[in-house]
Enzyme design. Structure first.
Site, PDB file in Angstrom:
ATOM      1  N   LYS A 194      40.232  39.927  40.924  1.00 13.28           N
ATOM      2  CA  LYS A 194      41.539  39.295  40.733  1.00 13.28           C
ATOM      3  C   LYS A 194      41.804  38.353  41.893  1.00 13.28           C
ATOM      4  CE  LYS A 194      46.421  40.252  40.168  1.00 13.28           C
ATOM      5  NZ  LYS A 194      47.462  41.271  39.975  1.00 13.28           N
ATOM      6  N   LYS A 247      40.176  37.765  36.454  1.00 10.67           N
ATOM      7  CA  LYS A 247      41.510  37.194  36.265  1.00 10.67           C
ATOM      8  C   LYS A 247      41.831  36.230  37.387  1.00 10.67           C
ATOM      9  CE  LYS A 247      46.251  38.626  36.482  1.00 10.67           C
ATOM     10  NZ  LYS A 247      47.155  39.613  36.962  1.00 10.67           N
TER      11      LYS A 247
END
Ligand code: PBG
Length: 325
Positions: A194, A247
């Site tokens: 992330k 992400k």
């Protein structure tokens, strides 16, 4: 003149042929649809995410029904608490918004696959994903609260927990808490990779979770790094993650590919709020063909190596897929 060359166009000459030789497919069963649940009554639009609303529990039940009608098998629940405090208490409260939401969805449709975002940033006034001491986001002390949050989601009935906090060791902490309570079969979808990304802007408006000071760069990853992504993923695999996530998605397709090649766990791509907002904004102005763009982007994520697509476009795309058969 005799030229020798290949006839690549042969296989493009007929729609049926193109369908036959297509390498990547977007299916409605690939989707996880993210939802924002609040204590506030009714349904309220999120201005920077047209088509996505804040939902109360009744609206959530309606939305659950709408998703099932469209064939979307899974959702990801985000909660907006009534109050924020230093210990992020509502994150792991039995009557917290996510816990209530999970029970509401499960009573409406037990077959819906319910995953929950596990994080503290919506739940404390500092808006950070862990516990704050001075100006530091402390790692090890945060793990206990994060594990308690995941466990309380599972006790409410969540099928999958998805920690997004980026503290080191959280997968181990959550696995140990779940196993200790007998939930050995509940999988963890780790936000393993992330990035500290500006693409979360609209989400932070939606979730009221913008940091009150500083930014998230001491725990989320530097967008410039891909080898570090492999180190992050490797730790999470070792700690017991069942699925991995990259992400954001669109500026990180090389990362999706790299993680896919290195690990054999199912891989999700999170097509985040800013990616959604950009497409919606351009489409509203008539600058792009929204339907074609959405399907091209989602197909690109599948081609890059994603098995699962977490996307605010899930409902739109489910309709497109249905209309195209
Ligand atoms: C919470 C969380 C965020 C997102 C998912 N979980 C925001 C953040 O980390 O700042 C972003 C999702 C999106 O932008 O759609 N930690």
């Amino acid at each position: 003149m005799t030229l020798s060359f290949e006839r690549h166009r042969r296989l493009r000459s007929h729609a049926g042929l193109r369908d036959l030789v297509r390498e990547s497919h977007v299916r409605v069963t690939d989707f996880i649809y993210p939802l924002f649940v609040t204590h506030e009554q009714g349904r309220h639009p999120i201005s920077s995410m047209p088509g996505v609303d804040h939902l109360d529990l009744d609206e959530l039940r309606r939305e659950t029904h709408a998703l099932s009608e469209l064939g979307i098998p899974a959702m990801m629940i985000f909660g907006i608490p009534a109050m924020k405090d230093e210990l992020s208490s509502e994150a792991y409260a039995d009557e917290g918004i996510v816990q209530q939401a999970v029970r509401a969805v499960k009573s409406e449709n037990p077959r819906m696959l319910v995953s929950t975002d596990v994080c503290l940033c919506q739940y404390n006034p500092a808006g950070h994903c862990g516990i704050i001491r001075g100006d530091q986001i402390v790692n090890d002390e945060s793990l206990e609260l994060i594990a308690a949050t995941a466990l309380s989601h599972v006790q409410a009935g969540a099928d999958v927990v998805a920690p997004s906090d980026m503290m080191d060791g959280r997968i181990a902490a959550i696995r140990s808490a779940l196993d200790g309570a007998g939930h050995v079969h509940t999988p963890i979808l780790s936000y393993a990779v992330k990035y500290a990304s500006a693409f979360y802007g609209p989400f932070r408006e939606a979730a009221h979770s913008a940091p009150a000071f500083g930014d998230r760069r001491t725990y989320q990853m530097d967008p410039a790094n891909v080898r570090e992504a492999l180190r992050e993923a490797r730790s999470d695999v070792a700690e017991g993650a069942d699925m991995l996530m990259v992400k954001p998605a669109l500026a990180y397709m090389d990362v999706i590919r790299a993680v896919k090649e290195e690990f054999d766990l199912p891989l999700a791509a999170y097509n985040v709020s800013g990616e959604y907002a950009m497409v919606k904004a351009a489409a509203e102005r008539g600058w792009i063909d929204e339907r074609a763009i959405v399907m091209e982007l989602l197909t690109g994520l599948k081609r890059a190596g994603a098995d699962v697509l977490i996307t605010y476009f899930a409902k739109d795309a489910a309709r497109y897929l249905r209309e195209s058969v």
